[in-house]
Motif scaffolding. Structure first.
Motif, short mmCIF file in Angstrom:
data_model
loop_
_atom_site.label_atom_id
_atom_site.label_comp_id
_atom_site.label_asym_id
_atom_site.label_seq_id
_atom_site.Cartn_x
_atom_site.Cartn_y
_atom_site.Cartn_z
N ILE A 31 0.84 -1.20 0.00
CA ILE A 31 0.00 0.00 0.00
C ILE A 31 0.87 1.25 0.00
CG2 ILE A 31 -1.63 1.37 1.38
CD1 ILE A 31 -2.84 -1.36 2.28
N LEU A 32 1.94 1.23 0.79
CA LEU A 32 2.87 2.36 0.83
C LEU A 32 3.50 2.58 -0.54
CD1 LEU A 32 4.30 4.53 2.50
CD2 LEU A 32 6.02 2.82 3.10
N ARG A 33 3.93 1.51 -1.18
CA ARG A 33 4.52 1.60 -2.52
C ARG A 33 3.54 2.22 -3.51
NH1 ARG A 33 3.73 -1.39 -6.96
NH2 ARG A 33 5.37 -1.49 -8.51
N GLU A 34 2.30 1.75 -3.49
CA GLU A 34 1.29 2.27 -4.40
C GLU A 34 0.99 3.74 -4.11
OE1 GLU A 34 -0.27 0.75 -7.12
OE2 GLU A 34 1.41 -0.62 -6.77
N ALA A 35 0.95 4.12 -2.84
CA ALA A 35 0.68 5.52 -2.50
C ALA A 35 1.81 6.42 -2.99
CB ALA A 35 0.52 5.66 -0.99
N VAL A 36 3.05 5.98 -2.81
CA VAL A 36 4.20 6.77 -3.28
C VAL A 36 4.16 6.89 -4.80
CG1 VAL A 36 6.72 6.78 -3.48
CG2 VAL A 36 5.64 6.31 -1.28
N LEU A 37 3.84 5.79 -5.49
CA LEU A 37 3.73 5.85 -6.95
C LEU A 37 2.64 6.82 -7.40
CD1 LEU A 37 4.25 2.12 -8.01
CD2 LEU A 37 5.80 4.05 -8.38
N LYS A 38 1.56 6.91 -6.64
CA LYS A 38 0.49 7.84 -7.00
C LYS A 38 0.91 9.28 -6.78
CE LYS A 38 -3.21 4.59 -6.56
NZ LYS A 38 -4.22 4.03 -5.71
N PHE A 39 1.83 9.51 -5.84
CA PHE A 39 2.40 10.85 -5.70
C PHE A 39 3.25 11.18 -6.93
CE2 PHE A 39 1.90 10.82 -0.95
CZ PHE A 39 1.16 11.99 -0.89
N ILE A 40 4.01 10.17 -7.37
CA ILE A 40 4.92 10.38 -8.50
C ILE A 40 4.16 10.45 -9.81
CG2 ILE A 40 6.85 9.36 -9.79
CD1 ILE A 40 7.74 8.10 -7.08
N VAL A 41 3.18 9.53 -9.98
CA VAL A 41 2.38 9.48 -11.21
C VAL A 41 0.91 9.64 -10.82
CG1 VAL A 41 1.84 8.11 -13.26
CG2 VAL A 41 4.05 7.82 -12.13
N PRO A 42 0.46 10.89 -10.62
CA PRO A 42 -0.89 11.10 -10.11
C PRO A 42 -2.00 10.65 -11.04
CG PRO A 42 0.13 13.17 -10.71
CD PRO A 42 1.19 12.11 -10.82
N GLY A 43 -1.72 10.39 -12.30
CA GLY A 43 -2.76 9.99 -13.23
C GLY A 43 -3.13 8.53 -13.14
N SER A 44 -2.59 7.77 -12.17
CA SER A 44 -2.83 6.34 -12.12
C SER A 44 -4.30 5.98 -11.85
CB SER A 44 -1.92 5.66 -11.10
OG SER A 44 -2.16 6.20 -9.82
N LEU A 45 -5.05 6.88 -11.26
CA LEU A 45 -6.49 6.65 -11.10
C LEU A 45 -7.28 7.40 -12.17
CD1 LEU A 45 -7.32 6.78 -7.28
CD2 LEU A 45 -7.49 4.85 -8.82
N GLY A 46 -6.58 7.96 -13.13
CA GLY A 46 -7.26 8.74 -14.15
C GLY A 46 -7.50 10.17 -13.71
N LEU A 47 -6.95 10.54 -12.54
CA LEU A 47 -7.10 11.89 -12.02
C LEU A 47 -5.79 12.65 -12.20
CD1 LEU A 47 -8.95 11.03 -8.71
CD2 LEU A 47 -9.95 12.00 -10.76
N HIS A 48 -5.85 13.94 -12.06
CA HIS A 48 -4.67 14.77 -12.17
C HIS A 48 -4.64 15.73 -10.98
CE1 HIS A 48 -4.20 13.06 -16.11
NE2 HIS A 48 -5.49 13.30 -16.31
N TRP A 49 -3.50 16.36 -10.74
CA TRP A 49 -3.33 17.21 -9.57
C TRP A 49 -4.17 18.48 -9.64
CZ3 TRP A 49 -2.04 14.72 -5.65
CH2 TRP A 49 -1.07 13.74 -5.69
N ARG A 50 -4.58 18.91 -10.81
CA ARG A 50 -5.43 20.09 -10.86
C ARG A 50 -6.76 19.76 -10.19
NH1 ARG A 50 -5.59 17.77 -15.83
NH2 ARG A 50 -7.64 17.48 -16.77
N LEU A 51 -7.51 20.76 -9.87
CA LEU A 51 -8.76 20.56 -9.14
C LEU A 51 -9.96 20.80 -10.06
CD1 LEU A 51 -7.84 22.41 -5.83
CD2 LEU A 51 -7.71 19.97 -6.34
#
Length: 135
Positions: free
Chosen positions: A16-36
């Motif tokens: 879970i920690l690995r996946e969370a860190v990867l989502k920080f690095i590649v925020p589009g992994s859920l199809g979302l982006h850092w913009r709001l």
């Protein structure tokens, strides 16, 4: 058995920690982006919410069943399992609520932040199980 469970919890927490860190690095992994953006339809997020809803329902039925069996028995193992799955029920509910917030707000950063918190909890729980076994 406690050692095996502790190892499994630790491995799950590290994943879970690995996946969370990867989502920080590649925020589009859920199809979302850092913009709001305004709330958006995201297939991966919808699937994640469906999976958590199913998991929550199954865990709720299991807790209900175990509580009935605990009343019929004096088994400490059944009591421990009931508490374990009640904790899972709470964490599943928290994860579903987080996914719902991400879905409604578009705040993709919530997912990895909560992922790190869940991983930290899992690692602490794993350490506690290991300590209890050593005692």
């Amino acid at each position: 058995a406690a050692f095996s469970e502790g190892l499994f919890i630790m491995a799950s927490a590290l994943y879970i920690l690995r996946e969370a860190v990867l989502k920080f690095i590649v925020p589009g992994s859920l199809g979302l982006h850092w913009r709001l953006p305004a709330p958006i339809a995201v297939t991966a997020l919808d699937w994640a919410m469906a999976a958590m809803t199913l998991s929550l329902a199954i865990t709720a039925v299991l807790v209900w069943y175990l509580k009935r069996k605990v009343q019929e028995s004096t088994s400490l193992i059944l009591r421990a399992d009931t508490v374990h799955y009640q904790t899972d029920l709470l964490s599943n509910g928290g994860i579903l609520a987080t996914l719902g917030l991400v879905r409604l707000t578009g705040w993709a950063w919530l997912d990895p932040v909560i992922g790190v918190a869940v991983a930290a909890y899992g690692l602490l729980r794993s350490r506690a199980a290991h300590t209890a076994q050593a005692a």
